[in-house]
Each structure stands twice: as C-alpha cells, then as structure tokens.
Design a protein around this motif. Sequence first.
Motif, PDB file in Angstrom:
ATOM      1  N   ARG A 339      -8.675   3.287  13.875  1.00 25.30           N
ATOM      2  CA  ARG A 339      -8.618   2.096  14.739  1.00 25.30           C
ATOM      3  C   ARG A 339      -7.226   1.929  15.316  1.00 25.30           C
ATOM      4  NH1 ARG A 339      -9.938  -3.052  11.717  1.00 25.30           N
ATOM      5  NH2 ARG A 339     -10.017  -3.976  13.804  1.00 25.30           N
ATOM      6  N   ALA A 340      -6.224   2.114  14.445  1.00 21.97           N
ATOM      7  CA  ALA A 340      -4.842   1.916  14.889  1.00 21.97           C
ATOM      8  C   ALA A 340      -4.480   2.933  15.975  1.00 21.97           C
ATOM      9  CB  ALA A 340      -3.893   2.041  13.704  1.00 21.97           C
ATOM     10  N   ARG A 341      -4.930   4.182  15.813  1.00 21.02           N
ATOM     11  CA  ARG A 341      -4.592   5.220  16.791  1.00 21.02           C
ATOM     12  C   ARG A 341      -5.279   4.955  18.144  1.00 21.02           C
ATOM     13  NH1 ARG A 341      -1.148   8.107  19.386  1.00 21.02           N
ATOM     14  NH2 ARG A 341      -1.856  10.179  20.033  1.00 21.02           N
ATOM     15  N   VAL A 342      -6.570   4.600  18.093  1.00 21.10           N
ATOM     16  CA  VAL A 342      -7.297   4.329  19.342  1.00 21.10           C
ATOM     17  C   VAL A 342      -6.711   3.097  20.034  1.00 21.10           C
ATOM     18  CG1 VAL A 342      -9.537   3.694  20.331  1.00 21.10           C
ATOM     19  CG2 VAL A 342      -9.411   5.466  18.558  1.00 21.10           C
ATOM     20  N   ALA A 343      -6.379   2.075  19.249  1.00 16.74           N
ATOM     21  CA  ALA A 343      -5.774   0.863  19.820  1.00 16.74           C
ATOM     22  C   ALA A 343      -4.448   1.209  20.495  1.00 16.74           C
ATOM     23  CB  ALA A 343      -5.568  -0.183  18.726  1.00 16.74           C
ATOM     24  N   GLU A 344      -3.679   2.067  19.854  1.00 20.64           N
ATOM     25  CA  GLU A 344      -2.385   2.471  20.419  1.00 20.64           C
ATOM     26  C   GLU A 344      -2.601   3.231  21.742  1.00 20.64           C
ATOM     27  OE1 GLU A 344      -0.434   5.340  17.970  1.00 20.64           O
ATOM     28  OE2 GLU A 344       1.315   5.479  19.298  1.00 20.64           O
ATOM     29  N   LEU A 345      -3.557   4.164  21.744  1.00 13.38           N
ATOM     30  CA  LEU A 345      -3.797   4.967  22.952  1.00 13.38           C
ATOM     31  C   LEU A 345      -4.270   4.102  24.116  1.00 13.38           C
ATOM     32  CD1 LEU A 345      -5.521   8.091  21.363  1.00 13.38           C
ATOM     33  CD2 LEU A 345      -3.304   8.043  22.536  1.00 13.38           C
ATOM     34  N   LEU A 346      -5.048   3.072  23.812  1.00 13.35           N
ATOM     35  CA  LEU A 346      -5.610   2.244  24.885  1.00 13.35           C
ATOM     36  C   LEU A 346      -4.784   0.992  25.153  1.00 13.35           C
ATOM     37  CD1 LEU A 346      -9.416   2.509  24.014  1.00 13.35           C
ATOM     38  CD2 LEU A 346      -8.184   3.675  25.852  1.00 13.35           C
ATOM     39  N   GLY A 347      -3.724   0.797  24.368  1.00 15.83           N
ATOM     40  CA  GLY A 347      -2.901  -0.400  24.556  1.00 15.83           C
ATOM     41  C   GLY A 347      -3.678  -1.669  24.250  1.00 15.83           C
ATOM     42  N   LEU A 348      -4.550  -1.612  23.230  1.00 15.21           N
ATOM     43  CA  LEU A 348      -5.392  -2.759  22.883  1.00 15.21           C
ATOM     44  C   LEU A 348      -4.970  -3.349  21.547  1.00 15.21           C
ATOM     45  CD1 LEU A 348      -9.019  -1.472  23.643  1.00 15.21           C
ATOM     46  CD2 LEU A 348      -7.713  -3.168  24.942  1.00 15.21           C
ATOM     47  N   PRO A 349      -5.183  -4.674  21.385  1.00 16.05           N
ATOM     48  CA  PRO A 349      -5.002  -5.234  20.037  1.00 16.05           C
ATOM     49  C   PRO A 349      -6.037  -4.622  19.089  1.00 16.05           C
ATOM     50  CG  PRO A 349      -5.508  -6.951  21.673  1.00 16.05           C
ATOM     51  CD  PRO A 349      -5.631  -5.644  22.370  1.00 16.05           C
ATOM     52  N   LEU A 350      -5.693  -4.584  17.821  1.00 16.51           N
ATOM     53  CA  LEU A 350      -6.551  -3.927  16.826  1.00 16.51           C
ATOM     54  C   LEU A 350      -7.960  -4.531  16.778  1.00 16.51           C
ATOM     55  CD1 LEU A 350      -6.178  -1.622  14.830  1.00 16.51           C
ATOM     56  CD2 LEU A 350      -5.526  -3.304  13.093  1.00 16.51           C
ATOM     57  N   ASP A 351      -8.067  -5.829  17.037  1.00 17.45           N
ATOM     58  CA  ASP A 351      -9.397  -6.446  16.919  1.00 17.45           C
ATOM     59  C   ASP A 351     -10.306  -6.159  18.115  1.00 17.45           C
ATOM     60  OD1 ASP A 351      -8.400  -8.078  18.884  1.00 17.45           O
ATOM     61  OD2 ASP A 351      -8.817  -9.970  17.839  1.00 17.45           O
ATOM     62  N   ARG A 352      -9.848  -5.327  19.053  1.00 15.41           N
ATOM     63  CA  ARG A 352     -10.702  -4.883  20.168  1.00 15.41           C
ATOM     64  C   ARG A 352     -11.205  -3.455  19.939  1.00 15.41           C
ATOM     65  NH1 ARG A 352      -9.467  -7.391  25.136  1.00 15.41           N
ATOM     66  NH2 ARG A 352      -8.462  -9.376  24.769  1.00 15.41           N
ATOM     67  N   VAL A 353     -10.866  -2.886  18.785  1.00 16.15           N
ATOM     68  CA  VAL A 353     -11.260  -1.497  18.507  1.00 16.15           C
ATOM     69  C   VAL A 353     -12.033  -1.456  17.198  1.00 16.15           C
ATOM     70  CG1 VAL A 353     -10.451   0.838  18.027  1.00 16.15           C
ATOM     71  CG2 VAL A 353      -9.239  -0.577  19.700  1.00 16.15           C
ATOM     72  N   SER A 354     -13.260  -0.942  17.281  1.00 11.99           N
ATOM     73  CA  SER A 354     -14.082  -0.825  16.084  1.00 11.99           C
ATOM     74  C   SER A 354     -14.408   0.642  15.838  1.00 11.99           C
ATOM     75  CB  SER A 354     -15.371  -1.642  16.289  1.00 11.99           C
ATOM     76  OG  SER A 354     -16.384  -1.202  15.421  1.00 11.99           O
ATOM     77  N   VAL A 355     -14.263   1.079  14.598  1.00 13.99           N
ATOM     78  CA  VAL A 355     -14.691   2.431  14.198  1.00 13.99           C
ATOM     79  C   VAL A 355     -15.675   2.253  13.046  1.00 13.99           C
ATOM     80  CG1 VAL A 355     -13.998   4.644  13.219  1.00 13.99           C
ATOM     81  CG2 VAL A 355     -12.510   3.510  14.896  1.00 13.99           C
ATOM     82  N   LYS A 356     -16.877   2.797  13.238  1.00 11.31           N
ATOM     83  CA  LYS A 356     -17.892   2.703  12.193  1.00 11.31           C
ATOM     84  C   LYS A 356     -18.315   4.119  11.806  1.00 11.31           C
ATOM     85  CE  LYS A 356     -21.031   0.083  14.303  1.00 11.31           C
ATOM     86  NZ  LYS A 356     -20.731   0.427  15.701  1.00 11.31           N
ATOM     87  N   ALA A 357     -18.995   4.224  10.662  1.00 12.80           N
ATOM     88  CA  ALA A 357     -19.457   5.539  10.226  1.00 12.80           C
ATOM     89  C   ALA A 357     -20.828   5.414   9.617  1.00 12.80           C
ATOM     90  CB  ALA A 357     -18.479   6.125   9.204  1.00 12.80           C
ATOM     91  N   THR A 358     -21.615   6.466   9.800  1.00 16.78           N
ATOM     92  CA  THR A 358     -22.931   6.485   9.161  1.00 16.78           C
ATOM     93  C   THR A 358     -23.321   7.930   8.863  1.00 16.78           C
ATOM     94  OG1 THR A 358     -25.205   5.668   9.311  1.00 16.78           O
ATOM     95  CG2 THR A 358     -24.271   6.611  11.304  1.00 16.78           C
ATOM     96  N   THR A 359     -24.305   8.088   8.010  1.00 11.97           N
ATOM     97  CA  THR A 359     -24.922   9.402   7.823  1.00 11.97           C
ATOM     98  C   THR A 359     -26.297   9.328   8.473  1.00 11.97           C
ATOM     99  OG1 THR A 359     -26.140   8.890   5.808  1.00 11.97           O
ATOM    100  CG2 THR A 359     -23.795   9.501   5.566  1.00 11.97           C
ATOM    101  N   THR A 360     -27.001  10.451   8.500  1.00  9.15           N
ATOM    102  CA  THR A 360     -28.397  10.394   8.951  1.00  9.15           C
ATOM    103  C   THR A 360     -29.324  10.752   7.785  1.00  9.15           C
ATOM    104  OG1 THR A 360     -28.095  12.617   9.839  1.00  9.15           O
ATOM    105  CG2 THR A 360     -27.990  10.792  11.408  1.00  9.15           C
ATOM    106  N   GLU A 361     -28.868  10.383   6.557  1.00  6.32           N
ATOM    107  CA  GLU A 361     -29.710  10.548   5.364  1.00  6.32           C
ATOM    108  C   GLU A 361     -30.182  11.991   5.222  1.00  6.32           C
ATOM    109  OE1 GLU A 361     -31.744   7.446   3.717  1.00  6.32           O
ATOM    110  OE2 GLU A 361     -29.705   6.658   3.936  1.00  6.32           O
TER     111      GLU A 361
END
Length: 384
Positions: A339-361
């Motif tokens: 999140r911190a890296r993407v926020a830095e690249l886009l010049g966005l506050p951290l609360d505008r960047v979400s990173v989620k993860a899932t499996t497909t079971e």
Amino acid sequence: MPPRLSFAAVVVAAGSGVRAGGAPKQLRKVAGEPLVRWSVRALAAAGADPVIVVRRPEDEAALLEALQGLPVVFADGGARRCDSVRAGLAAAPAGADAVLVHDAARPFVGAQVVGRLLEALETADGAIPALPVADTLKRGDAAGRVVATEPRDGLWRAQTPQAFRREALRRAYAALPASEEPTDDAAVLERAGLRVVLVPGDPLLAKITYPEDFDMAERLAGAARIVRVGSGFDAHRFTEGDHVTLCGVRIPHDQGLLGHSDADAGLHAITDALLGAVALGDIGDHFPPTDPRWKDADSAVFLRHALSLVQARGGRVLNVDVTLICERPKVKPHREAMRARVAELLGLPLDRVSVKATTTEEMGFTGRREGIAAQAMASVETPA
Ligand code: MG
C-alpha cells in the motif's frame, strides 16, 4: 465524417478584473485552482495546440505558477479586449485551421461544446455557443421604473469560446477600424459580412464577473468534473527464481514470475485500471512486450506513465483497489508495504490505496500454483 480541424486557442486574461474585487480575478481560486487554469486545461485537453494566454506582462510570473505543467504560450495583452485578441491571433500558428477565442472568466469549458463549434466551422466562418434568453426582458429608466417589456424572440446570450476560421478572423480584424471596440469577436466577423452561426451553449460556461459569482463557480466546479472508473486484470506464470515482485514489493519465494518486465501483476493490473478509466487502451499498447526497452523493467515506470496520461487530461486519481490472487507466497505480511509503495507512486494518501489478497481454494491456475493473478479498480476524476 471529415477530419477535425486543427485549432489554436486564445485565452484572454489581460484584464485587471476590478469588478470581481481584489487580485486579478483570473488568478483567484475556484475549487482550489486558479480560475484561468480551468479553461486553459480544458482547451488543451480538447486538442487546442497551442493555448495562447494573453496577459499583462506584470501578471506573467503569477500566471506561470497558476498554469504550471500546462502547454501554454504567452502574448502581451493590449489596453482593450479587442487589442488583446489581435495580439493572441498574431501568435496563432499559420498552420492552424481555426482559432477559438475564450475569456478566462468562463472556467468550465466542456469538450462537447468545442466539438460542436469545430463541426459548425465546416460550413461557416465563425461559430459561437449561445443560450436562448429565457427570462422576460424589461426596459427600465434611470429611476429604476419599468418602461417597457421587450420581445425576446430570436435573442441569444453569446458565450465563449467562440470559434473562427483563422483566416476569416484575421481578415475581419484587419478590416476593423481602430476606433471600434466590439464586445465579442463574432461582432467583428458580422461587421465584415462573414457567416457566423449559433451552436447550443452550456450553462456551465457562465461568466464570473462579480465577487458573488465565485460562490456560483464553486458550486459549478462539481458539475464540471466527472468521476470515471477503470478495471484491470493481469496474470503471470511461475518460473524458476528466488523472489516475486508484487505491487512494487520484493518478496522472497522459492519461485519467480515469468514476464518481459519484472512481472509485477499487481502494478500491471493497477496500470490497466488507470488506462481504462481514461479510455486510453491497455498496458500492451503503451509498453509492447516486444520492445527491448521494457526487458526486466521496474513496473513502476508503467504505472507512472499511466498516471501522467491521467494528469495530462486534467485528471487526478481518487483511489485504487487491487486484489492479488494466489496460494503462495502469503501476501498479508507484505500488504502494508505494498500500500505504501503504490501510494508513493501515485502521490496518494495511504487511505486511498487498498491491497487485498485471496486464494481460489486450490481451484484453477492460481489454485494449482501455476501463477499469480491480480485485478484492480481505479477511480479517476477528470473534466467532463
Ligand atoms: Mg503483466
């Protein structure tokens, strides 16, 4: 449809704006940005090349700051509006088919109006956006008493930008006696007997004249911009290696990801989401995998390029949300760094960047641990 005319824009910003009070009104802020920046950016985004800003020399430093990053050239304004337009017209390149003349005091120029004007110029020397007069027209005397009700049939309120065949505007101004002071440019062509047509105007093109108009402009600013959403999807196959790169973060792993670049499926999906939001194709259009320049490239380059395309259209990224899909490696311990890296690249506050993860079971290619997939959404705000 014939190819669209090439055009330059002349933005008249040479007034002191005294009626609006305080600093020159073209520099006063509307929704956080100087008034003049709104229309210059919109005209550039609509294809004006160049945008010529006619200004008083003493305002140049402030205008340079107000118009930072926009492709503008300056011309010296004159004492009267018509002198300023003449100066701007002289700076328009000979190769431009048309010239759009615009008052900086009308900040919200829509691409649709520009399109209608250029289309009308296919068969006319000039075209102006105008709205029918809807209010009843009264004539008053010096004492403020109503003396007559005037017919409003056939009456229109002329707005800007007004569009002209460059050569027609040049000839019309050349024929205008120095003593005459028209209040708009269409009048100069009318005087020369040239053909000017009306196209539907836009209430958003309201002119900011008085201090109280800035309140209205603040309210219109919301309607002058739209929110767009884009989506992106990407997948890369596992190969031999000792790490993967996801959302710009290097994660030690007993396999690597196969790809021409660093195979960062997360950044690729976000890049495609941004490109999708402004309808500018996909990552492969901009960075062909056949191009040796992108071999082992840091995918931050792709994301920054997509961001620059959004910004060139006068847009800004509101938020991004990416989902990484894999059984291994475990994403969660690295989420905050991503999140911190993407926020830095886009010049966005951290609360505008979400990173989620899932499996497909353990189903499908990600479930069989053949590779990693990512999908992303991005929202972007741009001029309407
Ligand atoms: Mg990819």
